[in-house]
Design an enzyme around this catalytic site. Structure first.
Site, PDB file in Angstrom:
ATOM      1  N   GLU A 300       7.846 -20.519  -0.994  1.00  0.00           N
ATOM      2  CA  GLU A 300       8.551 -20.743   0.265  1.00  0.00           C
ATOM      3  C   GLU A 300       9.638 -21.797   0.122  1.00  0.00           C
ATOM      4  O   GLU A 300      10.801 -21.574   0.471  1.00  0.00           O
ATOM      5  CB  GLU A 300       7.565 -21.157   1.356  1.00  0.00           C
ATOM      6  CG  GLU A 300       8.187 -21.260   2.737  1.00  0.00           C
ATOM      7  CD  GLU A 300       8.642 -19.921   3.249  1.00  0.00           C
ATOM      8  OE1 GLU A 300       9.875 -19.682   3.238  1.00  0.00           O
ATOM      9  OE2 GLU A 300       7.800 -19.115   3.653  1.00  0.00           O
ATOM     10  N   ASP A 304      13.770 -21.063   0.173  1.00  0.00           N
ATOM     11  CA  ASP A 304      14.580 -21.666   1.225  1.00  0.00           C
ATOM     12  C   ASP A 304      15.696 -22.528   0.653  1.00  0.00           C
ATOM     13  O   ASP A 304      16.852 -22.472   1.109  1.00  0.00           O
ATOM     14  CB  ASP A 304      13.699 -22.533   2.136  1.00  0.00           C
ATOM     15  CG  ASP A 304      12.713 -21.724   2.959  1.00  0.00           C
ATOM     16  OD1 ASP A 304      12.881 -20.496   3.036  1.00  0.00           O
ATOM     17  OD2 ASP A 304      11.780 -22.332   3.508  1.00  0.00           O
ATOM     18  N   SER A 548      11.062 -14.958   5.729  1.00  0.00           N
ATOM     19  CA  SER A 548      11.210 -16.281   5.133  1.00  0.00           C
ATOM     20  C   SER A 548      12.532 -16.397   4.387  1.00  0.00           C
ATOM     21  O   SER A 548      13.063 -17.500   4.229  1.00  0.00           O
ATOM     22  CB  SER A 548      10.066 -16.552   4.141  1.00  0.00           C
ATOM     23  OG  SER A 548       8.833 -16.643   4.801  1.00  0.00           O
TER      24      SER A 548
END
Length: 632
Positions: A300, A304, A548
Site C-alpha cells: 500500500e 501510493d 488503492s
C-alpha cells in the site's frame, strides 16, 4: 439546513428511539442498539458489577445541522464566498457544544447520584467523562453489560443497547463504551500484535512478478506506468508554487515503504527522485518500519508513494502521515486527532471501543498523544476503507462531520471506494439482521466513501487489446470498482441531478431490499485507472490492482490544479464535490460507459453515460479541469 443523516432506514443498525421504562427524571429513550453480535465474537458472561468502566458522553455539537450550508458556501462555484475557507479557531467556536447541552447532561448525572467531582468536562467542551462501576453504568443507561470473547482469545466489554432520559437525548451523540466494538477487533495484551491491514481492510491486490518491464504507451493494456497515466488524463504540467502547496498521503503502521523500492522505481520512471523520500509526519508514534517486509506490509505505502511522488514531480514535496506505533497501530480517528485538536480523546472524537488509544501503556508503545500537532495538507489521499456496516451510524456520522470541518478549512480528502463492487471486504454482503457474510444478499457500502464530505474514487482499466486513446472501461480484472448507495447518509444536494438522472435513465431492477433505494449518498464520485500498475516492491517489479492505486492518482492531479491556482494567488480547491457535479464542470471528465461492479450474487450496477455507481462522473481530464478551476 437539513441534515445528511437518513431519518429512518431499514438497513441502519441502531439509532432507534422508543420509550420503555419510566426512569426517575424523564422517560427512557432507546439511543443505540446492536442488531447482532459481530462476526468472530461470542457472549461469554455477565460483567462484574463492581468492575470499573470509564463512561464518555459525546456531546451534541452546536450548529452541526448547518454544516452542509457552511461547506457549500465556500465550496460551490456559484457562491460569492467560494474559496474563503475558515480558520481552525472559527470552526472550534462554531461547533462547540452549547452551554445548555453541557449543563443538561451534567445535571442529569449529578441528579442520578454521580458525585460532581467525578464528572469531568473536556477542554474543548466536546465530552463529559465519568469514571464509574458497571453497576452504576447499567443504572445510568438502562443497559446490561457483558463480556464477549473473540476467536483470537481477546475479551471485550459491551452492551446490546442503551438508553438515555428523553430530555438528555438531544444533547448526546453517543456514549462509550456501549454497543461499539467493530472497527478495532481487540484490545491487546502484552503479547498481542496488530493485524497488518489497519485501520480499514481494503488493500491492493497483486498479479505477481513481472518478468520484463515494458514501459511504452503501446503496452498500457499490459502494464500501467506514470507515462500511461499522464497520457490518459492529459497531465502535462510542471509545478511552480511548490513552496506554498502541499500533498499528503496517509499510511498506517505496520504498513511501510522501503526506500530501495522507491529508488528502483525512480530509476526507471521518475527523473530526479532517486534517493528522495517523502517528508515523514509521525502521528501517534508512527514509524516506517523495515523489520517486516512482504507484499502485505509494503504494497500500500509503496504503491501510493511511487505514483504519488512521480506524478507531482520532484519539485513538489510529499508529506507522509504515518499513523500508529509499532505495537497497536492506528486508525482514521487517530489521524484526525493530529489534524484537529478538538477531535481528540476528551476533545471530540476517540471511542475507546473503536479507536486505538494513546498514550499506549504497553511496552514499546508510544507514550504521547498527538492532538492538533500536524497541519493538514491541501490534498490528502487515503487508500484505506472499511465496510459501513462495521461502524455504528453515530460513530460514522461524527467522523464524517470532522471531514466536513476540515473541508471548511480548505482540505481535499480523497478515499478509495473499495475493490469488491457492491459487496464489502472479501465479497461479504449484508444479511437482514445487519450482519455480514459471504452468502449475504444485501449490498454492503464502503466508508468513508459514503460520507458526503469526502471524494470517493473508483477504478477503471485499459482493457486488453485497447490503447490509451480508447475509452477506459470499469475495472473487471482482479478487482471490481466499489460503488453503490449509503445506508447511513442521505443524498447531498450537489449530486442529486446527476444521480437522479442515472436512476431515471437506467432504472435499477433489483428488489428494494437488496440496496438502499430511499435516496441516499451515492458513490464513487470519480475514478481513475486501477489495473496492472507496475510497482517496484520488495526488490522486484509486480503488477498491482486496486482503488488503492486510482486514489493517489486523482489526488496528485488535484494537487497540480492547486499549484496552478496558488501560483495565481488563488486559494486551494478544498472540498471539490459541489464543483465537480456542477453544470460548469460538465465535460471535464472522461465518461466511462462500459462495465459493471459485481457482488452479492449480482452483476452490480452498470457503467453508463454520465454519473453511475461504478465509476462516478468518470476519469479526470486535467487540461479541462485546470482551465475551469483557474476561472473560479
Amino acid at each position: 439546513m437539513r441534515s445528511f443523516v437518513l431519518p429512518v432506514l431499514s438497513f441502519t443498525l441502531g439509532l432507534a428511539a422508543s420509550a420503555i421504562a419510566d426512569p426517575t427524571i424523564s422517560p427512557w429513550k432507546l439511543h443505540e442498539k446492536r442488531s447482532h453480535i459481530p462476526a468472530g465474537w461470542t457472549l461469554a458472561r455477565k460483567h462484574d458489577p463492581s468492575a470499573s468502566i470509564p463512561l464518555r458522553f459525546a456531546l451534541t455539537q452546536s450548529n452541526i445541522q448547518d454544516i452542509e450550508g457552511f461547506l457549500y458556501d465556500v465550496s460551490h462555484p456559484d457562491s460569492p464566498n467560494y474559496g474563503k475557507h475558515w480558520s481552525a479557531g472559527q470552526i472550534a467556536a462554531k461547533f462547540a457544544p452549547s452551554t445548555e447541552s453541557i449543563e443538561t447532561v451534567h445535571a442529569w448525572l449529578v441528579d442520578s447520584g454521580v458525585e460532581p467531582h467525578r464528572v469531568k468536562l473536556s477542554p474543548s467542551k466536546g465530552w463529559l467523562e465519568v469514571t464509574s462501576t458497571v453497576e452504576e453504568a447499567e443504572n445510568l443507561l438502562n443497559a446490561d453489560y457483558h463480556v464477549y470473547d473473540h476467536e483470537t482469545g481477546t475479551k471485550h466489554v459491551a452492551c446490546d443497547s442503551y438508553h438515555l432520559p428523553e430530555h438528555v437525548v438531544p444533547h448526546v451523540d453517543f456514549v462509550t463504551p456501549t454497543i461499539h466494538f467493530d472497527a478495532k477487533l481487540r484490545k491487546r495484551d502484552q503479547n498481542t500484535r496488530i493485524s497488518i491491514a489497519q485501520p480499514g481492510r481494503s488493500t491492493p491486490k497483486s498479479a505477481g512478478e513481472v518478468e520484463k518491464v515494458l514501459g511504452s504507451l503501446e503496452d498500457c493494456d499490459k502494464q500501467i506506468t506514470p507515462l500511461c497515466l499522464r497520457t490518459l488524463y492529459g497531465l502535462s504540467y510542471e509545478p511552480v508554487a511548490t513552496d506554498k502547496n502541499s500533498f499528503g498521503v496517509v499510511e498506517y503502521t505496520p504498513g511501510a515503504y522501503l526506500q530501495p523500492d522507491l529508488d528502483m522505481f525512480a530509476k526507471n520512471f521518475s527523473t530526479g527522485l532517486e534517493g528522495v523520500s517523502p517528508i515523514l509526519a509521525s502521528i501517534a508514534g508512527g514509524v516506517v518500519q523495515t523489520t517486516n517486509q512482504s507484499f502485505d506490509y509494503n504494497a500500500e505505502s509503496t504503491l501510493d508513494l511511487e505514483y504519488g511522488m512521480t506524478l507531482v514531480t520532484k519539485s513538489q514535496n510529499v508529506n507522509l502521515y504515518q499513523v500508529g506505533d509499532i505495537v497497536q497501530g492506528g486508525n482514521f480517528n487517530n489521524f484526525l486527532d493530529a489534524l484537529d485538536g478538538t477531535y481528540c480523546t476528551y476533545d471530540g472524537g476517540d471511542d475507546l471501543d473503536e479507536d486505538f488509544i494513546y498514550p499506549d501503556d504497553v511496552e514499546g508503545g508510544y507514550k504521547g498523544h498527538d492532538c492538533g500537532t500536524v497541519k493538514p495538507a491541501n490534498v490528502i489521499s487515503t487508500s484505506y476503507s472499511s465496510d459501513e456496516a462495521t461502524l455504528s451510524a453515530a460513530y460514522a456520522i461524527r467522523q464524517c462531520n470532522e471531514y466536513a470541518k476540515l473541508g471548511l478549512m480548505g482540505v481535499t480528502f480523497v478515499f478509495n471506494s473499495g475493490d469488491f463492487g457492491v459487496a464489502g471486504f472479501g465479497g461479504a454482503c449484508l444479511n437482514t439482521d445487519g450482519s455480514e457474510s459471504t452468502d449475504g444478499k444485501i449490498f454492503a457500502p464502503s466508508f468513508p466513501s459514503t460520507c458526503p464530505y469526502v471524494t470517493s474514487i473508483g477504478a477503471t482499466q485499459v482493457s486488453p487489446g485497447q490503447s490509451v486513446s480508447d475509452p477506459e472501461n470499469a475495472c473487471d480484472q482482479i478487482i471490481y470498482s466499489g460503488g453503490g448507495f449509503s445506508n447511513y447518509f442521505s443524498m447531498p444536494d450537489y449530486q442529486k441531478t446527476a444521480v437522479e438522472g442515472y436512476l431515471t435513465s437506467h432504472p435499477i431492477s433489483y428488489p428494494k431490499d437488496v440496496y438502499n433505494s430511499t435516496g441516499s449518498r451515492a458513490y464513487p464520485d470519480l475514478s481513475a485507472n486501477g489495473a496492472r500498475y507496475l510497482v517496484a516492491l520488495n526488490g522486484i517489479f509486480q503488477l498491482v490492482y486496486g482503488t488503492s492505486a486510482s486514489t493517489p492518482v486523482v489526488a496528485a492531479i488535484l494537487t497540480m490544479v492547486n499549484d496552478a491556482r496558488i501560483a495565481q494567488g488563488k486559494p486551494p480547491i478544498g472540498f471539490i464535490n459541489p464543483t465537480i457535479y456542477s453544470a460548469g464542470f460538465s465535460g471535464s471528465f472522461n465518461d466511462v460507459t462500459n462495465g459493471t461492479n459485481p457482488g452479492c450474487g449480482t452483476l452490480g450496477f452498470n457503467a453508463t453515460k454520465g454519473w453511475d455507481p461504478v465509476t462516478g462522473l468518470g476519469t479526470p481530464n486535467f487540461p479541462s479541469l485546470l482551465a475551469k478551476w483557474l476561472a473560479l
